[in-house]
Structures are given as structure tokens and as C-alpha cells.
Design an enzyme around this catalytic site. Structure first.
Site, PDB file in Angstrom:
ATOM      1  N   VAL A 162       0.862  -1.183   0.000  1.00 43.06           N
ATOM      2  CA  VAL A 162       0.000   0.000   0.000  1.00 43.06           C
ATOM      3  C   VAL A 162       0.898   1.232   0.000  1.00 43.06           C
ATOM      4  O   VAL A 162       1.541   1.534   1.004  1.00 43.06           O
ATOM      5  CB  VAL A 162      -0.922   0.007   1.234  1.00 43.06           C
ATOM      6  CG1 VAL A 162      -1.866   1.195   1.190  1.00 43.06           C
ATOM      7  CG2 VAL A 162      -1.727  -1.289   1.309  1.00 43.06           C
ATOM      8  N   THR A 163       0.938   1.951  -1.114  1.00 40.13           N
ATOM      9  CA  THR A 163       1.919   3.028  -1.284  1.00 40.13           C
ATOM     10  C   THR A 163       1.298   4.423  -1.375  1.00 40.13           C
ATOM     11  O   THR A 163       1.999   5.384  -1.696  1.00 40.13           O
ATOM     12  CB  THR A 163       2.744   2.777  -2.564  1.00 40.13           C
ATOM     13  OG1 THR A 163       1.846   2.760  -3.689  1.00 40.13           O
ATOM     14  CG2 THR A 163       3.496   1.462  -2.490  1.00 40.13           C
ATOM     15  N   GLU A 164       0.002   4.546  -1.084  1.00 41.36           N
ATOM     16  CA  GLU A 164      -0.677   5.830  -1.283  1.00 41.36           C
ATOM     17  C   GLU A 164       0.021   6.998  -0.600  1.00 41.36           C
ATOM     18  O   GLU A 164       0.166   8.080  -1.179  1.00 41.36           O
ATOM     19  CB  GLU A 164      -2.128   5.755  -0.774  1.00 41.36           C
ATOM     20  CG  GLU A 164      -3.124   5.208  -1.773  1.00 41.36           C
ATOM     21  CD  GLU A 164      -3.218   3.687  -1.718  1.00 41.36           C
ATOM     22  OE1 GLU A 164      -4.130   3.132  -2.329  1.00 41.36           O
ATOM     23  OE2 GLU A 164      -2.357   3.058  -1.070  1.00 41.36           O
ATOM     24  N   LEU A 165       0.432   6.816   0.652  1.00 40.56           N
ATOM     25  CA  LEU A 165       1.004   7.935   1.393  1.00 40.56           C
ATOM     26  C   LEU A 165       2.322   8.416   0.786  1.00 40.56           C
ATOM     27  O   LEU A 165       2.687   9.584   0.913  1.00 40.56           O
ATOM     28  CB  LEU A 165       1.215   7.549   2.857  1.00 40.56           C
ATOM     29  CG  LEU A 165      -0.069   7.283   3.664  1.00 40.56           C
ATOM     30  CD1 LEU A 165       0.267   7.033   5.127  1.00 40.56           C
ATOM     31  CD2 LEU A 165      -1.057   8.440   3.543  1.00 40.56           C
TER      32      LEU A 165
END
Length: 202
Positions: free
Chosen positions: A134-137
Site C-alpha cells: 500500500v503506497t498511497e502515502l
């Protein structure tokens, strides 16, 4: 341009009661507003057709690279305002499908791609170079509440901080040890295995 017909980005095939839903949007099977809306429609069609189970996969050697960042850059705040509800609807359409959904994770499942896999009932990953995380940030993309809750329901509360805040991705072999995917099979077998399991679960 007026009259332009938009290319289909989500394909639906029905075979022996199992619906195969395939993402096919650009090189990374990315998610933009139209693709999210189309995913909801295809799942509604699968439900209406009486599918006993669904296999969700990506075209080529990529499951999904997540959000279409180019569309966000080009569309700005107004686009994001339309996109985030559509993204949540797509996640929830998978998560809330009334019959089993099996993810055939045929390659990278990054950011929103990982959330889509997490929204499924079982995740079968292809052995190989594919990574999941999860790389959104890391790229400054807003994180919808629906995504957080799906990850929480699938993996529990304790792993969430390390999963989300680090933005790290891991290999599928590591992902199975961490419980992020349920099994890893040779790449050439991932779709067959997913279909077989979906038929059994359905």
C-alpha cells in the site's frame, strides 16, 4: 470529443457459473473514475447473470498498479472530488459481492490494487517478480475510509500501521508468510487455480 466511444476497460466472461472479471486499463491496469464505475457495472452484471462466484484478475502480467496518477495530475481537485467516491464504490462492490470472489493476483498489486485484492475473499498470487503493498502515502494520494476498513477487516487492526505508513512493498513469497495473500502458485497456474477454487466455493 463528442461522439467518442470509450474503450472497455473491464472485461466480463461467464463460464460454468464463474464470472471472470479482468482489469485492462493501460499498462498498469490502473484505476480512474470511468474504470471504477465500469467495475461496479460488471459486478452487477455478473450478479444479474447468476454467477456463483467471481475471479478478479488483471490483464498481462499486472494485477493493478492502483490509482491512475496521471488522471489525478491532469484533473486536479475537481477530478479527485469525483474520483474518490467512485473508487470507494469499486472497492465496496468487490468487498460486498454476495458470493465468493477470488483474486488471481497475476503480478504487481500496488496501492489500490492491493486494496482490490484485499476486498476479495481469497487471494492467489503468481510466483515471480510481482510485489504487493500500500503506497498511497508515498505519492500523496488520499486514502479513502473504505480502503482502510477493507484492509482492517481482511488483515486485522494490528498490522495496519506498518502496512500503510511505511508504504513498503513485498514479494509474493513474503506476502504469503505475512498473510497478505493466501497462496502462491506458478504464474502459469494462477488463473486455473483461481477458477477451480471459485467454482468450488460457489
Amino acid at each position: 470529443m463528442s461522439g467518442t466511444v470509450r474503450r472497455v476497460t473491464i472485461h466480463l466472461e461467464l463460464d460454468a457459473g464463474v464470472a471472470l472479471v479482468t482489469l485492462e486499463h493501460g499498462r498498469g491496469n490502473t484505476l480512474d473514475t470511468a474504470t471504477c464505475n465500469e467495475l461496479v457495472i460488471r459486478l452487477e452484471e455478473a450478479d444479474a447473470a447468476g454467477a456463483r462466484a467471481v475471479v478478479l484478475t488483471g490483464s498481462g502480467d499486472m494485477f493493478s498498479a492502483g490509482v491512475d496518477l496521471l488522471a489525478i495530475d491532469e484533473g486536479g481537485a475537481r477530478y479527485v472530488g469525483d474520483f474518490l467516491p467512485a473508487l470507494s464504490d469499486a472497492f465496496l462492490a468487490v468487498f460486498g459481492f454476495p458470493r465468493p470472489v477470488v483474486a488471481a493476483v497475476n503480478g504487481h498489486a500496488i496501492a489500490g490494487g492491493m486494496v482490490l485484492a484485499a476486498a476479495c475473499d481469497h487471494r492467489i498470487a503468481a510466483d515471480g517478480p510481482g510485489r504487493i503493498g500500500v503506497t498511497e502515502l508515498l505519492v500523496g494520494v488520499p486514502f479513502p475510509l473504505s480502503a482502510l476498513e477493507i484492509l482492517r477487516c481482511t488483515y486485522g487492526t494490528t498490522p495496519l500501521p506498518s502496512l500503510i505508513y511505511s508504504g513498503a512493498t513485498v514479494t509474493m513469497a513474503d506476502a504469503v508468510h505475512r498473510g497478505l495473500v493466501d497462496e502462491v502458485v506458478p504464474a502459469e497456474d494462477v488463473l486455473t487455480r483461481a477458477r477451480e477454487l471459485a467454482a468450488r466455493l460457489g
